[in-house]
Design an enzyme around this catalytic site. Sequence first.
Site, PDB file in Angstrom:
ATOM      1  N   CYS A   2     -20.423 -61.653 -38.836  1.00 13.48           N
ATOM      2  CA  CYS A   2     -20.623 -62.664 -39.871  1.00 13.48           C
ATOM      3  C   CYS A   2     -20.968 -63.994 -39.215  1.00 13.48           C
ATOM      4  O   CYS A   2     -20.456 -64.330 -38.146  1.00 13.48           O
ATOM      5  CB  CYS A   2     -19.409 -62.877 -40.773  1.00 13.48           C
ATOM      6  SG  CYS A   2     -18.855 -61.385 -41.584  1.00 13.48           S
ATOM      7  N   ARG A  27     -25.559 -61.746 -36.325  1.00 12.72           N
ATOM      8  CA  ARG A  27     -24.111 -61.525 -36.367  1.00 12.72           C
ATOM      9  C   ARG A  27     -23.698 -60.608 -37.520  1.00 12.72           C
ATOM     10  O   ARG A  27     -22.539 -60.204 -37.625  1.00 12.72           O
ATOM     11  CB  ARG A  27     -23.372 -62.861 -36.525  1.00 12.72           C
ATOM     12  CG  ARG A  27     -23.653 -63.850 -35.421  1.00 12.72           C
ATOM     13  CD  ARG A  27     -22.942 -65.166 -35.688  1.00 12.72           C
ATOM     14  NE  ARG A  27     -21.526 -65.017 -35.587  1.00 12.72           N
ATOM     15  CZ  ARG A  27     -20.822 -65.158 -34.471  1.00 12.72           C
ATOM     16  NH1 ARG A  27     -21.436 -65.473 -33.362  1.00 12.72           N
ATOM     17  NH2 ARG A  27     -19.519 -65.008 -34.465  1.00 12.72           N
ATOM     18  N   TRP A  72     -21.303 -59.174 -42.279  1.00 14.47           N
ATOM     19  CA  TRP A  72     -21.170 -57.812 -41.756  1.00 14.47           C
ATOM     20  C   TRP A  72     -19.925 -57.253 -42.440  1.00 14.47           C
ATOM     21  O   TRP A  72     -18.811 -57.713 -42.180  1.00 14.47           O
ATOM     22  CB  TRP A  72     -21.012 -57.831 -40.236  1.00 14.47           C
ATOM     23  CG  TRP A  72     -21.054 -56.453 -39.633  1.00 14.47           C
ATOM     24  CD1 TRP A  72     -22.160 -55.741 -39.315  1.00 14.47           C
ATOM     25  CD2 TRP A  72     -19.936 -55.630 -39.277  1.00 14.47           C
ATOM     26  NE1 TRP A  72     -21.815 -54.519 -38.795  1.00 14.47           N
ATOM     27  CE2 TRP A  72     -20.458 -54.421 -38.758  1.00 14.47           C
ATOM     28  CE3 TRP A  72     -18.550 -55.781 -39.363  1.00 14.47           C
ATOM     29  CZ2 TRP A  72     -19.642 -53.384 -38.312  1.00 14.47           C
ATOM     30  CZ3 TRP A  72     -17.737 -54.740 -38.921  1.00 14.47           C
ATOM     31  CH2 TRP A  72     -18.292 -53.557 -38.393  1.00 14.47           C
ATOM     32  N   ASN A  97     -15.450 -65.793 -41.508  1.00 20.73           N
ATOM     33  CA  ASN A  97     -15.799 -64.809 -40.484  1.00 20.73           C
ATOM     34  C   ASN A  97     -14.492 -64.357 -39.850  1.00 20.73           C
ATOM     35  O   ASN A  97     -13.740 -65.191 -39.350  1.00 20.73           O
ATOM     36  CB  ASN A  97     -16.725 -65.485 -39.452  1.00 20.73           C
ATOM     37  CG  ASN A  97     -16.910 -64.668 -38.195  1.00 20.73           C
ATOM     38  OD1 ASN A  97     -16.778 -63.453 -38.226  1.00 20.73           O
ATOM     39  ND2 ASN A  97     -17.203 -65.334 -37.096  1.00 20.73           N
ATOM     40  N   GLY A  98     -14.196 -63.063 -39.906  1.00 16.72           N
ATOM     41  CA  GLY A  98     -12.932 -62.576 -39.337  1.00 16.72           C
ATOM     42  C   GLY A  98     -12.275 -61.606 -40.305  1.00 16.72           C
ATOM     43  O   GLY A  98     -12.919 -61.107 -41.234  1.00 16.72           O
ATOM     44  N   GLU A 480     -26.737 -46.241 -20.390  1.00 13.93           N
ATOM     45  CA  GLU A 480     -27.264 -47.434 -21.062  1.00 13.93           C
ATOM     46  C   GLU A 480     -28.574 -47.095 -21.787  1.00 13.93           C
ATOM     47  O   GLU A 480     -28.805 -47.548 -22.913  1.00 13.93           O
ATOM     48  CB  GLU A 480     -27.451 -48.550 -20.018  1.00 13.93           C
ATOM     49  CG  GLU A 480     -28.106 -49.827 -20.517  1.00 13.93           C
ATOM     50  CD  GLU A 480     -27.357 -50.524 -21.648  1.00 13.93           C
ATOM     51  OE1 GLU A 480     -26.228 -50.115 -21.972  1.00 13.93           O
ATOM     52  OE2 GLU A 480     -27.934 -51.456 -22.241  1.00 13.93           O
ATOM     53  N   LYS A 484     -29.180 -47.464 -25.780  1.00 14.09           N
ATOM     54  CA  LYS A 484     -30.303 -48.226 -26.354  1.00 14.09           C
ATOM     55  C   LYS A 484     -31.061 -47.373 -27.355  1.00 14.09           C
ATOM     56  O   LYS A 484     -31.388 -47.822 -28.439  1.00 14.09           O
ATOM     57  CB  LYS A 484     -31.290 -48.695 -25.268  1.00 14.09           C
ATOM     58  CG  LYS A 484     -30.860 -49.807 -24.347  1.00 14.09           C
ATOM     59  CD  LYS A 484     -30.739 -51.164 -24.977  1.00 14.09           C
ATOM     60  CE  LYS A 484     -29.368 -51.382 -25.530  1.00 14.09           C
ATOM     61  NZ  LYS A 484     -28.382 -51.977 -24.667  1.00 14.09           N
ATOM     62  N   GLU A 487     -29.034 -46.632 -30.569  1.00 11.25           N
ATOM     63  CA  GLU A 487     -28.738 -47.856 -31.304  1.00 11.25           C
ATOM     64  C   GLU A 487     -29.922 -48.310 -32.166  1.00 11.25           C
ATOM     65  O   GLU A 487     -29.733 -48.717 -33.308  1.00 11.25           O
ATOM     66  CB  GLU A 487     -28.400 -48.926 -30.256  1.00 11.25           C
ATOM     67  CG  GLU A 487     -27.842 -50.194 -30.773  1.00 11.25           C
ATOM     68  CD  GLU A 487     -27.414 -51.110 -29.626  1.00 11.25           C
ATOM     69  OE1 GLU A 487     -27.923 -50.969 -28.500  1.00 11.25           O
ATOM     70  OE2 GLU A 487     -26.585 -51.980 -29.872  1.00 11.25           O
ATOM     71  N   HIS A 503     -22.483 -27.482 -16.707  1.00  8.35           N
ATOM     72  CA  HIS A 503     -21.109 -27.218 -17.167  1.00  8.35           C
ATOM     73  C   HIS A 503     -20.998 -27.268 -18.688  1.00  8.35           C
ATOM     74  O   HIS A 503     -19.902 -27.407 -19.220  1.00  8.35           O
ATOM     75  CB  HIS A 503     -20.143 -28.203 -16.514  1.00  8.35           C
ATOM     76  CG  HIS A 503     -20.101 -28.078 -15.021  1.00  8.35           C
ATOM     77  ND1 HIS A 503     -19.558 -26.990 -14.386  1.00  8.35           N
ATOM     78  CD2 HIS A 503     -20.592 -28.878 -14.043  1.00  8.35           C
ATOM     79  CE1 HIS A 503     -19.691 -27.133 -13.073  1.00  8.35           C
ATOM     80  NE2 HIS A 503     -20.320 -28.269 -12.842  1.00  8.35           N
ATOM     81  N   LYS A 602     -24.301 -58.192 -33.789  1.00  8.91           N
ATOM     82  CA  LYS A 602     -24.377 -58.588 -32.385  1.00  8.91           C
ATOM     83  C   LYS A 602     -22.997 -58.849 -31.777  1.00  8.91           C
ATOM     84  O   LYS A 602     -22.633 -58.263 -30.775  1.00  8.91           O
ATOM     85  CB  LYS A 602     -25.261 -59.832 -32.282  1.00  8.91           C
ATOM     86  CG  LYS A 602     -25.473 -60.330 -30.876  1.00  8.91           C
ATOM     87  CD  LYS A 602     -26.458 -59.472 -30.149  1.00  8.91           C
ATOM     88  CE  LYS A 602     -26.670 -59.918 -28.725  1.00  8.91           C
ATOM     89  NZ  LYS A 602     -27.264 -58.833 -27.927  1.00  8.91           N
TER      90      LYS A 602
END
Length: 607
Positions: A2, A27, A72, A97-98, A480, A484, A487, A503, A602
């Site tokens: 947020c 955000r 968010w 925000n929170g 990574e 990417k 995502e 395996h 983010k």
Amino acid sequence: MCGIVGAVAKRNIVPILVNGLLRLEYRGYDSAGLVVVHDGKLDRVRSAGRVAELKDKSAHTYGELGIAHTRWATHGVPSERNAHPHMSRNLIAVVHNGIIENYEELRTELTAQGYEFTSDTDTEVIAHLVHSHYKQGNLLLATQTALKELVGAYAIGVVAADNPHQLIAARKGSPLLLGVGKGEHFVASDMSALLQVTKNVVYLEEGDVVEVNLADYRIFDQQGNAVQRPVHVSELDNDSVELGEYQHYMQKEIHEQPQALANTLESVCNSQSLVPGIFGADANTIFPQIENILILACGTSNHSGQVARYWLEEIAGIPCSVEIASEYRYRVSVPNPKTLVVTISQSGETADTLAALIHAKATGHNFTLGICNVPESAIIRQSKLRLLTRAGPEIGVASTKAFTTQLAALFLLTLVLAKLRGRLDAAQEQQFLHELRHLPTAVQKVLALEPKIAAMAKYFANKHHALFLGRGMHFPIAAEGALKLKEISYIHAEAYPAGELKHGPLALVDADMPVVSVAPNDTLLEKLKSNLQEVKARGGELFVFADADTHMKESDGVHILQMPEHAGFLSPILHTIPLQLLAYYVALEKGTDVDKPRNLAKSVTVE
Ligand code: M6R
């Protein structure tokens, strides 16, 4: 998660709020809203979509005081009724925000007092709580009193319909900045939203409440005492958050890596030797005492820690473990006061990483080092030692330049510790410094492979799964690359150390499973080649990013992207670049929202 913006000025602040939200959209982007105080009334506009939609909806709104929010979702689905600001009896409006952890009991109490709830959010309790304490127009006192009843994390902005020139803001556990203008003031979750109006900024501290007026502002600490906080002049400029010639922030940020690395390494590369002081004055006394290293981080930042483990153990000879911050904070571990606890974070606000750091300190770890891209962030403030990556603002949700600059910072840590432990002679030190100076140029060369990678990406567009392979310090690079890809393209991707394939995961390999491999010319190359043969023999299609001096050749079902020659210990940094580009171009092929992938945000400032 947020983003919030607030403004009080002698001009229409709606464009300032909206432009600020556009900057903060990374955000969270589930919904957006704003409220202005105009003619003694609250005028609220909300949208269940993106900020662009809010911009259209608020085109004719006017106000000189207001607050705005991009969400968010945590409590309540993304919808207009759950979008902020939330209001109480058309008098009080709040953005938040929170997470308010005791919202259920507060909701029950407030409902009993006759307050009617119109959303499913935790935030709405704040609006009603402030309203219940709002007496004789004292919005500051009402907010301070309400905050005492909240359990959880917040950055908030509050306005009242009958208070046309005053905004109250507060923070605890979520970031908030005060922008200082001439006869006008602003608040925002981060600097990028403020650059349009001012570069003068006050970083509010934990528990601060600020009363923001047209001509001045007053800050109060957690105990309610008036306090002075320094005004900083931001080094960022508005251009650094503009898209410029690029189609997406992710693409821009991938291309900014040579400069970001040069900036991060600047002070070191300009000097003739490595000194502990680059991590802070206390490093001179702390570093000689440490016996091992514990790295705590999440997501991409965790991957940089995993690469560093190889460097720290091999070059500096120091035991190192790397943990997912959200796991470490809840497990019973055995603290060693001689451990250097390293937290790595782009934002410096990631709730899990911050909580892990606080947990480590609580269990007796005093030697803490924060590697972070945001000065004055919570993680930097909580750490005894620090090294700032100087990647510049990273706006794309998929982390790119933050990762490679973290690797550069961790390599510096490795070299400084190796030198202190007598494992780096003067010639080796000069050789590593030389390689670091050359790094931005080497990365630039890899970026030149972009058209080839874009062509390769077409193959992935209709795939649903992919495997990524690597060995040794390139296994975290494969991880990574997989992160990417999943995502931003929503293709399910998993990474394995190549030797682990047989395996179990080899059972997945068929013609529909592209297998991407990182193939540096290191001591494990021949082993890796055998692993790749195992894939080929099962009809798997291979995409191999191979150093030129491996002399690997294309063949049926084997696509080779030739990288520059092997770059030794710095090779993981170079091998990251094509995987970032691959994910980017696959996402373009699939038409996903590259910079704002679904369900993500983010800065993950909630648990
Ligand atoms: O700001 P941080 O580096 O602490 O963020 C950690 C993760 O949330 C972050 O790296 C995330 O995994 C990225 N979206 C990956 O691209």
